[in-house]
Design an enzyme around this catalytic site. Sequence first.
Site, PDB file in Angstrom:
ATOM      1  N   GLU A  72     -63.017  13.464  38.613  1.00 19.71           N
ATOM      2  CA  GLU A  72     -63.441  14.717  39.419  1.00 19.71           C
ATOM      3  C   GLU A  72     -62.241  15.111  40.107  1.00 19.71           C
ATOM      4  O   GLU A  72     -62.011  14.687  41.626  1.00 19.71           O
ATOM      5  CB  GLU A  72     -64.782  14.659  40.378  1.00 19.71           C
ATOM      6  CG  GLU A  72     -66.036  14.495  39.611  1.00 19.71           C
ATOM      7  CD  GLU A  72     -67.282  15.465  40.251  1.00 19.71           C
ATOM      8  OE1 GLU A  72     -67.804  16.012  39.476  1.00 19.71           O
ATOM      9  OE2 GLU A  72     -67.537  14.923  41.352  1.00 19.71           O
TER      10      GLU A  72
ATOM     11  N   SER B  77     -65.495  22.379  38.032  1.00 19.29           N
ATOM     12  CA  SER B  77     -65.597  23.632  37.537  1.00 19.29           C
ATOM     13  C   SER B  77     -65.820  23.797  36.040  1.00 19.29           C
ATOM     14  O   SER B  77     -65.481  24.569  35.326  1.00 19.29           O
ATOM     15  CB  SER B  77     -64.315  24.459  37.865  1.00 19.29           C
ATOM     16  OG  SER B  77     -64.150  24.753  39.283  1.00 19.29           O
TER      17      SER B  77
ATOM     18  N   GLU C  86     -66.853  15.027  48.116  1.00 15.38           N
ATOM     19  CA  GLU C  86     -67.668  15.485  49.416  1.00 15.38           C
ATOM     20  C   GLU C  86     -68.016  14.312  50.386  1.00 15.38           C
ATOM     21  O   GLU C  86     -67.813  14.462  51.551  1.00 15.38           O
ATOM     22  CB  GLU C  86     -68.594  16.340  48.886  1.00 15.38           C
ATOM     23  CG  GLU C  86     -68.095  17.673  48.391  1.00 15.38           C
ATOM     24  CD  GLU C  86     -69.100  18.544  47.524  1.00 15.38           C
ATOM     25  OE1 GLU C  86     -70.156  18.165  47.294  1.00 15.38           O
ATOM     26  OE2 GLU C  86     -68.435  19.375  46.625  1.00 15.38           O
TER      27      GLU C  86
ATOM     28  N   LYS D  31     -76.312  19.415  44.631  1.00 14.87           N
ATOM     29  CA  LYS D  31     -75.770  19.340  46.040  1.00 14.87           C
ATOM     30  C   LYS D  31     -76.819  19.832  46.939  1.00 14.87           C
ATOM     31  O   LYS D  31     -77.994  19.637  46.629  1.00 14.87           O
ATOM     32  CB  LYS D  31     -74.337  20.241  46.141  1.00 14.87           C
ATOM     33  CG  LYS D  31     -73.423  19.841  45.433  1.00 14.87           C
ATOM     34  CD  LYS D  31     -72.096  20.397  45.218  1.00 14.87           C
ATOM     35  CE  LYS D  31     -71.143  19.931  44.250  1.00 14.87           C
ATOM     36  NZ  LYS D  31     -69.770  20.238  44.315  1.00 14.87           N
TER      37      LYS D  31
ATOM     38  N   GLY E 120     -65.412  23.097  42.741  1.00 15.70           N
ATOM     39  CA  GLY E 120     -66.030  24.324  43.557  1.00 15.70           C
ATOM     40  C   GLY E 120     -65.081  25.560  43.652  1.00 15.70           C
ATOM     41  O   GLY E 120     -65.369  26.457  44.337  1.00 15.70           O
TER      42      GLY E 120
ATOM     43  N   ASN F 234     -75.308  18.398  39.381  1.00 11.71           N
ATOM     44  CA  ASN F 234     -75.340  17.870  40.851  1.00 11.71           C
ATOM     45  C   ASN F 234     -75.539  19.161  41.572  1.00 11.71           C
ATOM     46  O   ASN F 234     -74.862  19.857  41.821  1.00 11.71           O
ATOM     47  CB  ASN F 234     -73.845  17.590  41.026  1.00 11.71           C
ATOM     48  CG  ASN F 234     -73.888  17.061  42.653  1.00 11.71           C
ATOM     49  OD1 ASN F 234     -74.744  17.239  43.433  1.00 11.71           O
ATOM     50  ND2 ASN F 234     -72.455  16.766  43.182  1.00 11.71           N
TER      51      ASN F 234
ATOM     52  N   HIS G 126     -68.682  10.551  45.626  1.00 14.74           N
ATOM     53  CA  HIS G 126     -68.224  11.912  45.338  1.00 14.74           C
ATOM     54  C   HIS G 126     -67.370  12.326  46.595  1.00 14.74           C
ATOM     55  O   HIS G 126     -67.520  11.988  47.900  1.00 14.74           O
ATOM     56  CB  HIS G 126     -69.306  12.652  45.464  1.00 14.74           C
ATOM     57  CG  HIS G 126     -69.371  14.246  45.039  1.00 14.74           C
ATOM     58  ND1 HIS G 126     -68.752  14.855  45.852  1.00 14.74           N
ATOM     59  CD2 HIS G 126     -69.661  14.889  44.029  1.00 14.74           C
ATOM     60  CE1 HIS G 126     -68.559  16.255  45.171  1.00 14.74           C
ATOM     61  NE2 HIS G 126     -69.016  16.126  43.702  1.00 14.74           N
TER      62      HIS G 126
HETATM   63  P1  PGA Z   1     -68.242  22.077  40.525  1.00  8.52           P
HETATM   64  O1  PGA Z   1     -68.984  20.669  41.291  1.00  8.52           O
HETATM   65  O2  PGA Z   1     -68.938  22.163  39.321  1.00  8.52           O
HETATM   66  O3  PGA Z   1     -69.161  23.099  41.404  1.00  8.52           O
HETATM   67  O4  PGA Z   1     -66.925  22.135  40.554  1.00  8.52           O
HETATM   68  C1  PGA Z   1     -68.577  19.421  40.484  1.00  8.52           C
HETATM   69  C2  PGA Z   1     -69.059  18.368  41.323  1.00  8.52           C
HETATM   70  O5  PGA Z   1     -68.866  18.459  42.645  1.00  8.52           O
HETATM   71  O6  PGA Z   1     -69.659  17.317  40.982  1.00  8.52           O
END
Ligand code: PGA
Length: 253
Positions: A170, A215, A100, A11, A176, A9, A98
């Site tokens: 998640e 992460s 976000e 982003k 992140g 992903n 997601h």
């Molecule tokens: P990350 O993000 O691996 O940077 O923690 C995962 C995601 O948001 O799908």
Amino acid sequence: MRQKLVVGNWKMHGSTAQVRRLIEGVATGSAGLAKVEIAVGPTLLHMGLAAELCASEAAGHLKLAAQNLFAEPAGAFTGEVSAPMLAEYGVNYVIVGHSERREIFAETDQVVAAKFKATQASGLIPILCVGESLAQREAGTSAEVVLAQLNAVIETAGIEALRSAVLAYEPIWAIGTGKTASKEQAQEIHRVLREHIAKSDTAVAQGIRILYGGSVNAANATELFSQADIDGGLVGGASLKVEEFVSICKSAD
Ligand code: PGA
């Protein structure tokens, strides 16, 4: 046996040069992997370029994932992109729900369910994200939260719809942040999700792939992917580094 799936992903990252470099690098690095399925998730603006690159022989084994869509097929929705448009570009997966999108763009369970249905209506596979906040984990309500998020989709789309869907657990506190859920913490929620689906349909529960996201990196992927109910990863930050992402894909192969 469920085939492992690793999805990058990206982003809101990437330039045309970076998209090229990432796809070519990941394609080369993963060329010999026989078992794992790999998808890359560029921005919608870069989807055309990504689709072109993935149509080449060298990158033909890479699938495409979109990070978002709008639930209507067409119409006066300034700035939005629909499932039929993504399908035309050869997109395979669409990430829906997601955290976000839920948090920053205020997407409700109802909006997420509508996006899930729209994705399937165009023959694409939704990757439905669920996950709890740190406060919810500390309050001991992680399972309750993710099941409510899953139920909102089951109520709208039906249990059968999970036959052609992917789930992604998640935990928001792990996204992140460099703070990964332990393999035990992740496995526990994955098991809860699968058992919940099994109460309605055991075949669907056994077939559905549940990815872990938050992460994931080259150092923790192997132990996460070795858990009984973890069928791969949804990878953010680490998917922007060719070697690290390829290493994660190898862990799933
Ligand atoms: P990350 O993000 O691996 O940077 O923690 C995962 C995601 O948001 O799908």
